[in-house]
Design an enzyme around this catalytic site. Sequence first.
Site, mmCIF file in Angstrom:
data_model
loop_
_atom_site.group_PDB
_atom_site.id
_atom_site.type_symbol
_atom_site.label_atom_id
_atom_site.label_comp_id
_atom_site.label_asym_id
_atom_site.label_seq_id
_atom_site.Cartn_x
_atom_site.Cartn_y
_atom_site.Cartn_z
ATOM 1 N N LYS A 217 0.864 -1.173 0.000
ATOM 2 C CA LYS A 217 0.000 0.000 0.000
ATOM 3 C C LYS A 217 0.901 1.223 0.000
ATOM 4 O O LYS A 217 1.548 1.546 0.992
ATOM 5 C CB LYS A 217 -0.929 0.017 1.219
ATOM 6 C CG LYS A 217 -1.902 1.194 1.201
ATOM 7 C CD LYS A 217 -2.832 1.151 2.400
ATOM 8 C CE LYS A 217 -3.816 2.319 2.377
ATOM 9 N NZ LYS A 217 -4.693 2.327 3.562
ATOM 10 N N ARG B 3 -10.291 10.836 0.507
ATOM 11 C CA ARG B 3 -10.337 11.636 1.739
ATOM 12 C C ARG B 3 -11.727 12.237 1.938
ATOM 13 O O ARG B 3 -12.249 12.285 3.044
ATOM 14 C CB ARG B 3 -9.296 12.749 1.689
ATOM 15 C CG ARG B 3 -7.873 12.293 1.413
ATOM 16 C CD ARG B 3 -7.189 11.756 2.639
ATOM 17 N NE ARG B 3 -5.773 11.552 2.385
ATOM 18 C CZ ARG B 3 -5.194 10.385 2.143
ATOM 19 N NH1 ARG B 3 -5.919 9.285 2.120
ATOM 20 N NH2 ARG B 3 -3.896 10.285 1.914
ATOM 21 N N ARG C 133 0.980 10.190 5.419
ATOM 22 C CA ARG C 133 1.173 8.870 6.015
ATOM 23 C C ARG C 133 2.470 8.220 5.520
ATOM 24 O O ARG C 133 2.574 7.008 5.442
ATOM 25 C CB ARG C 133 -0.036 7.980 5.684
ATOM 26 C CG ARG C 133 -1.350 8.542 6.227
ATOM 27 C CD ARG C 133 -2.502 7.585 6.008
ATOM 28 N NE ARG C 133 -3.698 8.072 6.663
ATOM 29 C CZ ARG C 133 -4.838 8.392 6.058
ATOM 30 N NH1 ARG C 133 -4.938 8.264 4.747
ATOM 31 N NH2 ARG C 133 -5.878 8.830 6.736
ATOM 32 N N GLU D 21 7.555 -6.834 2.469
ATOM 33 C CA GLU D 21 6.237 -6.851 3.112
ATOM 34 C C GLU D 21 5.472 -8.119 2.738
ATOM 35 O O GLU D 21 4.775 -8.711 3.569
ATOM 36 C CB GLU D 21 5.429 -5.618 2.698
ATOM 37 C CG GLU D 21 5.957 -4.290 3.218
ATOM 38 C CD GLU D 21 5.524 -4.008 4.645
ATOM 39 O OE1 GLU D 21 4.874 -4.864 5.277
ATOM 40 O OE2 GLU D 21 5.845 -2.906 5.133
ATOM 41 N N LYS E 25 -2.019 -1.796 -3.798
ATOM 42 C CA LYS E 25 -2.850 -0.598 -3.831
ATOM 43 C C LYS E 25 -1.935 0.623 -3.857
ATOM 44 O O LYS E 25 -1.041 0.716 -3.011
ATOM 45 C CB LYS E 25 -3.737 -0.566 -2.579
ATOM 46 C CG LYS E 25 -4.641 0.649 -2.459
ATOM 47 C CD LYS E 25 -5.450 0.595 -1.155
ATOM 48 C CE LYS E 25 -6.384 1.792 -1.048
ATOM 49 N NZ LYS E 25 -7.138 1.796 0.222
ATOM 50 N N SER F 65 -9.530 5.660 -5.710
ATOM 51 C CA SER F 65 -10.397 6.796 -6.027
ATOM 52 C C SER F 65 -9.829 7.704 -7.102
ATOM 53 O O SER F 65 -10.555 8.136 -8.009
ATOM 54 C CB SER F 65 -10.665 7.607 -4.753
ATOM 55 O OG SER F 65 -9.444 8.081 -4.186
ATOM 56 N N TYR G 41 -14.687 0.883 -8.104
ATOM 57 C CA TYR G 41 -15.981 1.544 -7.889
ATOM 58 C C TYR G 41 -16.933 1.308 -9.058
ATOM 59 O O TYR G 41 -18.122 1.617 -8.957
ATOM 60 C CB TYR G 41 -15.759 3.043 -7.648
ATOM 61 C CG TYR G 41 -14.900 3.284 -6.423
ATOM 62 C CD1 TYR G 41 -15.454 3.219 -5.156
ATOM 63 C CD2 TYR G 41 -13.530 3.512 -6.539
ATOM 64 C CE1 TYR G 41 -14.668 3.398 -4.023
ATOM 65 C CE2 TYR G 41 -12.740 3.691 -5.413
ATOM 66 C CZ TYR G 41 -13.309 3.635 -4.158
ATOM 67 O OH TYR G 41 -12.526 3.791 -3.035
#
Length: 330
Positions: A203, A213, A224, A240, A255, A281, A320
């Site tokens: 990610k 957001r 982040r 990871e 992602k 998004s 989506y």
Amino acid sequence: MTKYGSFPGTRPRRLRTTPAMRRMVAETRLHPADFILPAFVREGVSEPVPIAAMPGVVQHTRDSLKKAAAEAVEAGISGIMLFGVPEDSKKDAVGTPGTDPEGILQVAIRDVRAEVGDELLVMSDLCLDETTDHGHCGVLDEQGRVDNDATLERYAEMAQVQADAGAHVLGPSGMMDGQIGVVRDALDQIGREDVAVLAYTAKYSSAFYGPFREAVASSLKGDRKTYQQDPANFRDAMRELALDLEEGADMVMVKPAGPYLDVLARVADTVDIPVAAYQISGEYSMVEAAAEKGWIDRDKAILETLTGIKRAGARNILTYWATEVARKLR
């Protein structure tokens, strides 16, 4: 007269001549079962709230979410990934709504399970960013830094309440070190060995999260970068991956999807468990915005982006457009 030998003997174009020919030799095919629908449910609203940055996507009411889940079943997609948006007044430093059995996400999980049962995988986002007043994915220490191990304790609690609410799959998305092992242990301790864990393995700290957001009414100040991955790094993702597999991940995910197809392809080549990718998004909004201006063919662009993600190795795609595309494929 031109000699026959001067013409090419091998003509790849022969396999592109008609739609039927192209269908027959297609190496990658999309299917409704490939898709998972991300969906937002907002506490305290009586009508769905449009998300301005994501045309066509809304923050659902409990009732409209149940309808969306039923439509997803009818379209034949595999799952729905739920994100809860609590009232601002309920957010606090430790994300209490995330572990409250009556928190909006847990309520939504129960609603959707009651609506669709086992016909659709009910998946839940396991993270604190939607429920904290500071908007970070974890608990902060006295210096304002995300405290990895204190956050893991909260994730364990979240895992148990989400499983109790009826989630089939949990998606720990906060990128805390050790999160998969802690979530797996927490589930096993309450006898929920049947609940699967989808690891957000790679990610990245991406600019393409912007519209999200708004979707989750984020309170985030800053970024982040100290816990999400650096877009410049590839080996970090593979490290990871090894850790998530060791800790018991049932599925892994990359992602965002589109900007990281190289990472997705390597992950898919490495593992023998299902690999997912999240078309986030910003990827969605770019296509919708360009199509609204008439710069691209919307439907063709959607299918092309999804085909590219699957060709790179994704078994499942969070998008989506899941229900819309699944209907067209059927």
